[in-house]
Design a protein around this motif. Structure first.
Motif, PDB file in Angstrom:
ATOM      1  N   ALA A   1       0.826  -1.115  -0.064  1.00  0.00           N
ATOM      2  CA  ALA A   1       0.283   0.404  -0.086  1.00  0.00           C
ATOM      3  C   ALA A   1       0.727   1.145  -0.236  1.00  0.00           C
ATOM      4  CB  ALA A   1      -0.680   0.007   0.775  1.00  0.00           C
ATOM      5  N   LEU A   2       2.254   1.534   0.758  1.00  0.00           N
ATOM      6  CA  LEU A   2       2.457   2.185   1.109  1.00  0.00           C
ATOM      7  C   LEU A   2       3.611   2.519  -0.916  1.00  0.00           C
ATOM      8  CD1 LEU A   2       4.473   4.452   2.211  1.00  0.00           C
ATOM      9  CD2 LEU A   2       6.456   3.083   3.156  1.00  0.00           C
ATOM     10  N   HIS A   3       3.583   1.484  -1.339  1.00  0.00           N
ATOM     11  CA  HIS A   3       4.470   1.477  -2.272  1.00  0.00           C
ATOM     12  C   HIS A   3       3.789   2.247  -3.829  1.00  0.00           C
ATOM     13  CE1 HIS A   3       7.108  -1.174  -1.239  1.00  0.00           C
ATOM     14  NE2 HIS A   3       7.690  -1.231  -0.311  1.00  0.00           N
ATOM     15  N   ALA A   4       1.952   1.290  -3.453  1.00  0.00           N
ATOM     16  CA  ALA A   4       1.197   2.186  -4.282  1.00  0.00           C
ATOM     17  C   ALA A   4       0.938   3.901  -3.922  1.00  0.00           C
ATOM     18  CB  ALA A   4      -0.070   0.999  -4.461  1.00  0.00           C
ATOM     19  N   ALA A   5       1.049   4.699  -2.598  1.00  0.00           N
ATOM     20  CA  ALA A   5       1.194   6.072  -2.032  1.00  0.00           C
ATOM     21  C   ALA A   5       2.225   6.836  -2.753  1.00  0.00           C
ATOM     22  CB  ALA A   5       0.215   6.157  -0.682  1.00  0.00           C
ATOM     23  N   LEU A   6       3.137   6.138  -2.723  1.00  0.00           N
ATOM     24  CA  LEU A   6       3.922   6.751  -2.764  1.00  0.00           C
ATOM     25  C   LEU A   6       3.633   7.185  -4.376  1.00  0.00           C
ATOM     26  CD1 LEU A   6       6.528   5.428  -0.864  1.00  0.00           C
ATOM     27  CD2 LEU A   6       6.488   7.541  -0.627  1.00  0.00           C
ATOM     28  N   ARG A   7       3.678   6.426  -5.175  1.00  0.00           N
ATOM     29  CA  ARG A   7       3.438   6.485  -6.902  1.00  0.00           C
ATOM     30  C   ARG A   7       2.692   7.785  -6.996  1.00  0.00           C
ATOM     31  NH1 ARG A   7       6.672   2.597  -9.529  1.00  0.00           N
ATOM     32  NH2 ARG A   7       6.589   0.866  -8.072  1.00  0.00           N
ATOM     33  N   THR A   8       1.713   8.200  -6.114  1.00  0.00           N
ATOM     34  CA  THR A   8       0.920   9.465  -6.580  1.00  0.00           C
ATOM     35  C   THR A   8       0.596  10.636  -6.263  1.00  0.00           C
ATOM     36  OG1 THR A   8      -0.424   8.623  -3.988  1.00  0.00           O
ATOM     37  CG2 THR A   8      -0.942   7.105  -6.219  1.00  0.00           C
ATOM     38  N   VAL A   9       2.023  10.428  -5.333  1.00  0.00           N
ATOM     39  CA  VAL A   9       2.487  11.886  -4.504  1.00  0.00           C
ATOM     40  C   VAL A   9       3.067  13.223  -5.976  1.00  0.00           C
ATOM     41  CG1 VAL A   9       3.824  13.368  -3.122  1.00  0.00           C
ATOM     42  CG2 VAL A   9       3.078  10.636  -2.311  1.00  0.00           C
ATOM     43  N   ALA A  10       1.981  13.692  -5.701  1.00  0.00           N
ATOM     44  CA  ALA A  10       2.248  15.132  -6.881  1.00  0.00           C
ATOM     45  C   ALA A  10       3.719  15.395  -6.304  1.00  0.00           C
ATOM     46  CB  ALA A  10       1.078  15.829  -6.695  1.00  0.00           C
TER      47      ALA A  10
END
Length: 257
Positions: A105-114
């Motif tokens: 979940a963290l890896h996926a979330a980091l990819r969404t950070v603007a």
């Protein structure tokens, strides 16, 4: 592709490598002491799980992370260790499953950070690439502790470059946590990568220089091996002092190995 994506890929691969090391362990293996005093293999994974959780909170829920900062301020030296101690009591299969779900979940979330967004942390706010690099460094370092406990030698990879970069970038931080002024001059750092390439930072003509093995430099800045055993050489008094105190991790100076 964002600037963080290649580092997140490395973080995923480093996590998977550690996962492959611990997944076959029985209960006795999870209870094996590691070089960190008082910490078993379970404590090491519990710490990674907790830190991945709070990193995910930083990305997805800033108000909740701000509450964590308040709790940490009340016990700055025991806050993290207490969390690791509590999570280490989780049955191994459940602990491993929670770490897998959380890091994914963290890896996926980091990819969404603007681009341009700064993520709250226990030190200065950081970008998504910096957060991924910090998680990569810590995963590799705690993976070393686990490998040492199990008598396994981890093969170095090109993923070390981001860890070495963090070690170079935290030069001034290492001086500050020891109450020392940061050197005014830039350093030249030249490290031989596992594949034989040369990784460099700083101006070629800098008087203060550090040279040697990239793997050993990463051992040094994560304080996983004593300096006397490492192929890392300083030229100049400031560079020499840096190698005595270098640390790529946040928090107070560590005792080292």
């Amino acid at each position: 592709m964002t600037a963080a994506d290649p580092i997140i890929d490395d973080l995923r691969d480093e996590s998977d490598a550690l996962d492959a090391l611990i997944a076959p362990l029985d209960a006795a293996g999870w209870a094996q002491p590691t070089p960190a005093p008082g910490w078993t293999v379970a404590h090491q994974i519990a710490h990674l799980l907790w830190t991945d959780r709070v990193a995910l909170t930083s990305v997805t829920d800033e108000p909740a992370f701000t509450e964590l900062l308040t709790a940490a301020a009340a016990d700055p030296f025991g806050f993290v260790d207490k969390a690791a101690e509590e999570l280490a009591a989780t049955p191994p299969a459940e602990l491993l499953d929670q770490w897998r779900q959380t890091r994914t979940a963290l890896h996926a979330a980091l990819r969404t950070v603007a681009d341009g967004r700064k993520l709250l942390w226990f030190g200065p706010p950081m970008s998504a690439p910096s957060m991924a690099t910090a998680r990569l460094m810590e995963t590799w370092a705690h993976g070393l502790d686990v490998a040492d406990a199990l008598g396994v030698e981890i093969r170095p990879s090109s993923r070390l470059k981001s860890i070495a970069h963090l070690g170079v970038r935290t030069r001034d931080f290492a001086f500050s946590v020891h109450g020392l002024p940061a050197p005014a001059e830039p350093f030249r750092v030249e490290l031989t990568a596992p594949g034989g390439d040369l990784w460099t930072w700083g101006p070629e003509d800098a008087a203060q220089r550090v040279t040697g093995s990239a793997l050993d430099f990463c051992f040094l800045v994560t304080q996983r091996r004593p300096r006397a055993e490492l192929d890392v050489v300083a030229q100049g008094s400031d560079a020499e002092r840096w190698l005595e105190i270098a640390q790529a991790f946040a928090g107070p100076p560590g005792a080292g190995r």
